[in-house]
Design a protein around this motif. Sequence first.
Motif, PDB file in Angstrom:
ATOM      1  N   UNK A  41      43.850  45.300  46.946  1.00  0.00           N
ATOM      2  CA  UNK A  41      41.515  45.387  47.020  1.00  0.00           C
ATOM      3  C   UNK A  41      40.932  46.083  45.533  1.00  0.00           C
ATOM      4  N   UNK A  42      41.806  46.651  45.351  1.00  0.00           N
ATOM      5  CA  UNK A  42      41.344  47.662  43.763  1.00  0.00           C
ATOM      6  C   UNK A  42      41.868  47.043  42.723  1.00  0.00           C
ATOM      7  N   UNK A  43      43.722  45.837  42.511  1.00  0.00           N
ATOM      8  CA  UNK A  43      44.126  45.211  41.972  1.00  0.00           C
ATOM      9  C   UNK A  43      42.991  44.397  41.196  1.00  0.00           C
ATOM     10  N   UNK A  44      42.414  43.934  41.773  1.00  0.00           N
ATOM     11  CA  UNK A  44      42.183  42.220  42.121  1.00  0.00           C
ATOM     12  C   UNK A  44      40.805  42.811  40.931  1.00  0.00           C
ATOM     13  N   UNK A  45      40.177  43.834  41.703  1.00  0.00           N
ATOM     14  CA  UNK A  45      38.892  43.957  40.743  1.00  0.00           C
ATOM     15  C   UNK A  45      38.800  44.491  39.690  1.00  0.00           C
ATOM     16  N   UNK A  46      40.464  44.875  39.510  1.00  0.00           N
ATOM     17  CA  UNK A  46      40.562  45.667  38.034  1.00  0.00           C
ATOM     18  C   UNK A  46      40.917  44.478  37.128  1.00  0.00           C
ATOM     19  N   UNK A  47      41.706  43.327  37.991  1.00  0.00           N
ATOM     20  CA  UNK A  47      41.883  42.434  37.278  1.00  0.00           C
ATOM     21  C   UNK A  47      40.884  41.083  36.705  1.00  0.00           C
ATOM     22  N   UNK A  48      39.971  41.576  37.612  1.00  0.00           N
ATOM     23  CA  UNK A  48      38.757  40.797  37.495  1.00  0.00           C
ATOM     24  C   UNK A  48      37.973  41.740  36.091  1.00  0.00           C
ATOM     25  N   UNK A  49      37.826  42.497  35.608  1.00  0.00           N
ATOM     26  CA  UNK A  49      37.331  43.605  35.017  1.00  0.00           C
ATOM     27  C   UNK A  49      36.001  44.184  35.384  1.00  0.00           C
ATOM     28  N   UNK A  50      36.068  44.289  36.645  1.00  0.00           N
ATOM     29  CA  UNK A  50      34.903  44.377  37.536  1.00  0.00           C
ATOM     30  C   UNK A  50      34.563  46.170  37.174  1.00  0.00           C
ATOM     31  N   UNK A  51      35.801  46.799  37.464  1.00  0.00           N
ATOM     32  CA  UNK A  51      35.824  48.502  37.626  1.00  0.00           C
ATOM     33  C   UNK A  51      37.383  48.386  36.226  1.00  0.00           C
ATOM     34  N   UNK A  52      37.057  50.305  36.178  1.00  0.00           N
ATOM     35  CA  UNK A  52      37.610  50.627  35.477  1.00  0.00           C
ATOM     36  C   UNK A  52      37.829  51.931  36.680  1.00  0.00           C
ATOM     37  N   UNK A  53      39.945  53.100  35.951  1.00  0.00           N
ATOM     38  CA  UNK A  53      40.161  53.890  36.244  1.00  0.00           C
ATOM     39  C   UNK A  53      40.056  54.773  35.390  1.00  0.00           C
ATOM     40  N   UNK A  54      39.861  55.937  35.495  1.00  0.00           N
ATOM     41  CA  UNK A  54      40.607  57.211  34.622  1.00  0.00           C
ATOM     42  C   UNK A  54      41.201  58.837  35.408  1.00  0.00           C
ATOM     43  N   UNK A  55      42.009  58.829  34.773  1.00  0.00           N
ATOM     44  CA  UNK A  55      43.044  60.546  35.885  1.00  0.00           C
ATOM     45  C   UNK A  55      41.629  61.520  35.835  1.00  0.00           C
ATOM     46  N   UNK A  56      41.843  61.455  37.434  1.00  0.00           N
ATOM     47  CA  UNK A  56      41.316  62.955  37.880  1.00  0.00           C
ATOM     48  C   UNK A  56      42.133  64.124  37.342  1.00  0.00           C
TER      49      UNK A  56
END
Length: 151
Positions: A78-93
Motif C-alpha cells: 500500500x505504501x509502495x503504491x502511494x510512493x509510486x504515485x508520487x502522493x507520499x514521501x519517506x524520510x529516515x527517522x
Amino acid sequence: MKEDQIETGFRDVIADRLGYVLRRASGVMMSALGTALAAIPLRPVEATILILIGENTGCTQSEIGRVLAIKRANMVPLIADLLAKGLIEKRPVDGRSQALSLTPQGLVQRDAAEAIIRAHERRFEALFPPSKVAALRSALVRIAAEADEEG
C-alpha cells in the motif's frame, strides 16, 4: 408473501442478524465509496492512509497499520503504491523507521478524497434522523472496541 421469503418458499432466516446486516451494510457503503473514489482514482484504503498521514505528518507506516488494523506485510505494498504515485514521501527517522508525509500532489488528492468521503457520509447519514446517526455511530464504535479488548 413475507418479506423474508423468496418466491420458492426459501426463508431468509438470517436477514435480521446483527452481524449479517452489518456486513451487508458495510459492503454497500464500501462499494459506493469505492465507486466515488475511482474518479480521483484512489481506493478507500489509499484515501484513508492519505488522510491519516496528512493529519499526522511524520508518522510511520507501523503507526498507520496499527490504527487501520492492517498487518505489516499488507502495509508494504500500500505504501509502495502511494510512493509510486508520487502522493507520499519517506524520510529516515531512526534506525529502520521512516517518517511519512504527503507530497504537494498527495495534499491535493487527500483534499479531493476528503470531499468525496464527506459527501458519501452525508448520503448515508441522511437516511436517519441526526439523533439516530449519533446512536448508530456510538453503537458501532462500541462493537469495534470489542476487537481492541480481545486483541
